[in-house]
Motif scaffolding. Structure first.
Motif, short mmCIF file in Angstrom:
data_model
loop_
_atom_site.label_atom_id
_atom_site.label_comp_id
_atom_site.label_asym_id
_atom_site.label_seq_id
_atom_site.Cartn_x
_atom_site.Cartn_y
_atom_site.Cartn_z
N MET A 111 0.85 -1.20 0.00
CA MET A 111 0.00 0.00 0.00
C MET A 111 0.87 1.24 0.00
SD MET A 111 -2.97 1.10 2.75
CE MET A 111 -3.97 -0.31 2.33
N LYS A 112 0.50 2.18 -0.81
CA LYS A 112 1.29 3.41 -0.89
C LYS A 112 1.09 4.26 0.34
CE LYS A 112 1.59 3.71 -5.90
NZ LYS A 112 1.48 4.60 -7.06
N LYS A 113 1.99 5.17 0.53
CA LYS A 113 1.94 6.09 1.67
C LYS A 113 0.68 6.95 1.61
CE LYS A 113 4.67 9.69 3.89
NZ LYS A 113 5.88 10.53 3.78
N SER A 157 -4.46 3.87 0.08
CA SER A 157 -4.20 3.45 -1.29
C SER A 157 -4.81 4.41 -2.30
CB SER A 157 -4.77 2.05 -1.51
OG SER A 157 -4.75 1.71 -2.86
N ARG A 158 -4.09 4.59 -3.42
CA ARG A 158 -4.51 5.58 -4.41
C ARG A 158 -5.88 5.25 -5.02
NH1 ARG A 158 -3.55 4.63 -9.74
NH2 ARG A 158 -3.11 6.83 -10.08
N GLU A 159 -6.32 4.00 -4.97
CA GLU A 159 -7.60 3.65 -5.55
C GLU A 159 -8.64 3.28 -4.50
OE1 GLU A 159 -6.77 0.68 -8.49
OE2 GLU A 159 -6.31 2.18 -10.02
N MET A 160 -8.42 3.69 -3.29
CA MET A 160 -9.32 3.31 -2.20
C MET A 160 -10.35 4.41 -1.94
SD MET A 160 -8.19 2.10 1.62
CE MET A 160 -7.27 0.73 0.94
N ILE A 161 -11.57 4.00 -1.59
CA ILE A 161 -12.62 4.92 -1.17
C ILE A 161 -12.96 4.64 0.29
CG2 ILE A 161 -15.03 5.64 -1.48
CD1 ILE A 161 -14.80 4.97 -4.41
N MET A 207 -23.13 8.22 6.32
CA MET A 207 -23.26 9.64 6.63
C MET A 207 -23.21 10.56 5.42
SD MET A 207 -20.99 9.92 10.13
CE MET A 207 -21.39 11.65 10.34
N GLY A 208 -22.87 10.02 4.26
CA GLY A 208 -22.78 10.90 3.10
C GLY A 208 -21.46 11.60 2.97
N ILE A 209 -20.40 11.03 3.56
CA ILE A 209 -19.04 11.59 3.47
C ILE A 209 -18.11 10.50 2.94
CG2 ILE A 209 -17.16 12.69 4.74
CD1 ILE A 209 -19.21 13.49 6.86
N TYR A 210 -17.32 10.83 1.90
CA TYR A 210 -16.47 9.84 1.25
C TYR A 210 -15.12 10.47 0.92
CZ TYR A 210 -21.31 8.57 0.28
OH TYR A 210 -22.65 8.33 0.40
N ALA A 211 -14.07 9.70 1.08
CA ALA A 211 -12.73 10.15 0.69
C ALA A 211 -12.25 9.27 -0.47
CB ALA A 211 -11.76 10.07 1.86
N PHE A 212 -11.92 9.90 -1.59
CA PHE A 212 -11.44 9.18 -2.77
C PHE A 212 -9.92 9.30 -2.85
CE2 PHE A 212 -15.79 9.33 -3.71
CZ PHE A 212 -16.10 8.59 -4.85
N GLY A 213 -9.25 8.17 -2.98
CA GLY A 213 -7.81 8.19 -3.21
C GLY A 213 -7.50 8.77 -4.58
N GLU A 214 -6.21 8.95 -4.86
CA GLU A 214 -5.81 9.68 -6.07
C GLU A 214 -6.37 9.07 -7.35
OE1 GLU A 214 -1.77 11.58 -8.07
OE2 GLU A 214 -1.61 9.93 -6.63
N GLY A 215 -6.42 7.76 -7.45
CA GLY A 215 -6.92 7.13 -8.67
C GLY A 215 -8.30 6.54 -8.52
N ALA A 216 -8.94 6.77 -7.38
CA ALA A 216 -10.23 6.12 -7.11
C ALA A 216 -11.35 6.61 -8.02
CB ALA A 216 -10.61 6.33 -5.64
N LEU A 217 -11.33 7.92 -8.34
CA LEU A 217 -12.42 8.46 -9.15
C LEU A 217 -12.44 7.81 -10.54
CD1 LEU A 217 -14.76 10.45 -9.51
CD2 LEU A 217 -13.09 12.16 -10.28
N SER A 218 -11.27 7.64 -11.15
CA SER A 218 -11.21 7.05 -12.49
C SER A 218 -11.77 5.64 -12.49
CB SER A 218 -9.77 7.03 -13.00
OG SER A 218 -9.28 8.35 -13.13
N LEU A 219 -11.38 4.85 -11.49
CA LEU A 219 -11.87 3.47 -11.40
C LEU A 219 -13.37 3.45 -11.12
CD1 LEU A 219 -11.34 0.46 -11.37
CD2 LEU A 219 -10.71 0.64 -8.94
N PHE A 220 -13.83 4.35 -10.24
CA PHE A 220 -15.25 4.41 -9.89
C PHE A 220 -16.08 4.76 -11.13
CE2 PHE A 220 -19.03 6.79 -8.69
CZ PHE A 220 -19.61 5.95 -7.74
#
Length: 627
Positions: free
Chosen positions: A1-3, A128-132, A174-187
């Motif tokens: 897992m990336k930093k 991770s860059r692709e984690m939500i 709760m309606g709050i989400y954090a997208f990693g750097e590459g998560a939006l593209s995959l989503f």
């Protein structure tokens, strides 16, 4: 897992189908809680969490949010607006609209979540860059309080399922989400494979087949503000927080001021009520505006519905008499009686011109009368007002009063004044165009007088066998009601004792009206409130079973509701009572009846202090059997 990476960008979802809390004519982002729009709460919390790049997704062409935030000194973040796709006005559509517009990790949040602590600080770094990561509340006590409708099943720090119906749910989303750097593209890649009607939760479930969804437990009280009941819960929570903070401060003993230079003045108040059939269509025959105001600029305020029926004709007749009358047409409905509309009309009237002899004429129901009356009471510190009520409710109650005002965000009539009109013109003939539902709605206020003030009036209603909308009958009971009301307010101007009869049923009634999103009329809500008050009188040993049954029977006869809607919880009604002006010193005070036609009082005190336990029990007794 990336930093882990720091989050410096946030997206606030403020678009969608334009759904409004039904009690306000305001898009949800601009609904105020604690005197502050929801979206400003969100922006301030994000700024506190160190997020200063904020993007807001809005409906295409909707500039309301942008205009509201423009120049707001509380906002120091960089704000950019993104249009939601017209073809997909959903939460998922809003997220898909972000494709290509965001670089790096970001926080995604709805605009209507308000929490006791700043939950956004828990998302300052993502893994991770692709984690939500998804904010969830795992405290059972918060479930009902929050008002949220999306559940989640969490296990070992992961979200396994999300939706409205999750059998093994152990958390609220709760309606709050954090997208990693590459998560939006995959989503986005996964979501585009779904049918157009797919939901955001379905897209997340599809995404979770490749990448796990991280559960971020957010402790503390929070609210998903989607209904009037949750709105008032959030308001009370904020007020209680201020109250607790105040109580921590020690009370200092201060010296009393002495030897004042006192001022005393008693002002004579007088107005006449004219009840005459055919008055409105023949207004040109009578001296409506006094001679000393002939040359002054006047203003007629009417809503769109009444304007088509009577407003155009009245305006034409007044102009034909040589009066200078400007007609102002407003939207119909309870939301027109707001501080925003009041300020807009005040500026418009000042721009069009008034002087001390000017008169504001109201033509319509209680909403128009209250709005116009408050304008007259406050412009130039008071000018003339004439009321021409067009509903049963306004003819018997709203127009026959010295009170007027507008609604606050926490309930009805929170901003207003006492001010006498010059005259009130009642024409029963206009009731021929009134829908039968609103005839019943208005009669509730006269039934209130029958139950709490005049047993003979009660018997008149019991004995009547004719049609509901029979003008001679309506004229008779309206005249009767007006005489009773004027006699009471002459004795008790500020409604501190005998005139409290006019508050009978209103304590609960106002709460029911607000919590229904104003889907129930004022009289309908007061009818339910009177049923609850009668039950409370019985529980307190003030009245007997027969009094309750007589309430139920007579209100049913006149087609009024007598049961609390199952969609309104007793706990939410109790919360609303705490914002009522008759709630003080930690207790609710009710106007009650001891017998039909007789108000309870004890040594000149006309309100009874009622415990929460008994009030809640009275509400519960007023639901439909088996509900």
């Amino acid at each position: 897992m990336k930093k882990a990476m720091a989050v410096r960008t946030a997206v606030i979802l403020a678009g969608g189908p334009g759904k409004r809390l039904e009690c306000f004519d305001t898009i949800k982002p601009l609904i105020k809680v604690g005197g502050k729009p929801l979206i400003v709460w969100t922006i301030e919390r994000l700024q506190e969490a160190g997020i200063l790049d904020i993007k807001i997704v809005v409906n295409p062409g909707d500039t309301l949010v942008q205009r509201a935030l423009l120049g707001d000194a509380r906002i120091h973040a960089t704000v950019e607006y993104i249009d939601q796709p017209i073809t997909r006005p959903t939460m998922l559509g809003s997220v898909l609209a972000l494709e290509g517009k965001i670089q790096g990790p970001f926080l995604l949040t709805v605009c209507d979540v308000l929490s006791a602590r700043n939950t956004y600080t828990l998302f300052q770094k993502v893994g991770s860059r692709e984690m939500i990561s998804i904010g969830v509340s795992m405290e059972q006590a918060a479930y009902t309080l929050s008002g949220a409708t999306i559940f989640a099943q969490c296990q070992k720090g992961r979200v396994l399922q999300m939706g409205a119906h999750i059998p093994e749910a152990n958390a609220m989303e709760m309606g709050i989400y954090a997208f990693g750097e590459g998560a939006l593209s995959l989503f986005v890649k996964k979501a585009k494979r779904l049918p157009p009607q797919a939901s955001f939760e379905e897209a997340l479930a599809c995404y979770a087949k490749q990448m796990p969804l991280v559960a971020v437990a957010c402790p503390g009280t929070w609210f998903d503000i989607n209904t009037p009941s949750v709105l008032i819960r959030a308001e009370l929570f904020l007020q209680q927080g201020d109250s607790r903070a105040a109580k921590k401060q020690s009370v200092k003993r201060l010296a009393r001021l002495s030897a004042p230079i006192s001022f005393r003045f008693q002002k004579l108040l007088a107005f006449d009520v004219f009840v005459k059939r055919g008055l409105l269509k023949n207004i040109g025959r009578y001296e409506v505006i006094p001679p000393e105001s002939y040359y002054a600029p006047h203003h007629l305020i009417v809503d769109k519905n009444i304007d088509a029926l009577y407003g155009k004709s009245l305006h034409k007749q007044l102009l034909a008499l040589g009066y200078h009358v400007n007609k102002i047409v407003v939207d119909p409905g309870e939301w027109t009686k707001s501080a925003d509309v009041y300020l807009r009309l005040a500026q418009q009237i000042l721009a069009d011109g008034i002087d001390k002899k000017s008169i504001i004429i109201s033509l319509g129901g209680g909403v128009i009368k209250d709005l116009a009356g408050f304008l007259a009471a406050t412009l130039y510190r008071g000018i003339g007002s004439i009321h021409i009520p067009t509903t049963v409710l306004s003819q018997c109650d709203a127009a026959i009063a010295l009170k007027q005002g507008v609604n606050g965000e926490g309930g009805k009539n929170l901003i207003g004044s006492f001010y006498a009109p010059l005259k009130v013109l009642v024409d029963p003939d206009v009731l021929t165009t009134l829908d039968a539902r609103y005839v019943s709605d208005g009669l509730a206020e006269i039934l209130k007088q029958a139950f709490a003030q005049d047993a003979k009036l009660y018997q008149t209603f019991v004995s009547y066998r004719g049609p509901l909308k029979h003008i001679p009958f309506l004229e008779k009971v309206i005249r009767w009601s007006i005489r009773l009301k004027i006699a009471s307010i002459q004795k008790d101007y500020y409604e501190d004792h005998v005139a409290l009869v006019y508050q009978y049923g209103h304590e609960i009634g106002h709460a029911i009206e607000f919590l229904s999103g104003y889907q129930l009329g004022h009289g309908e809500s007061v009818a339910i409130g009177m049923r609850v008050s009668a039950e409370l009188s019985r529980l307190m040993g003030i009245a007997d079973d027969a009094v309750v049954q007589k309430h139920i029977d007579l209100m049913k006869k006149y087609r009024l509701p007598v049961e609390v809607p199952v969609s309104i919880r007793a706990e939410d009604v109790m919360n609303m009572l705490k914002s009522n002006k008759k709630f003080h010193s930690g207790e609710a005070h009710f106007v009650l009846v001891k017998a039909i036609g007789s108000l309870w009082n004890q040594r000149g005190r006309y309100t009874a202090t009622c415990s929460d336990v008994l009030v809640k029990k009275a509400i519960q007794l007023s639901y439909a059997p088996g509900s």
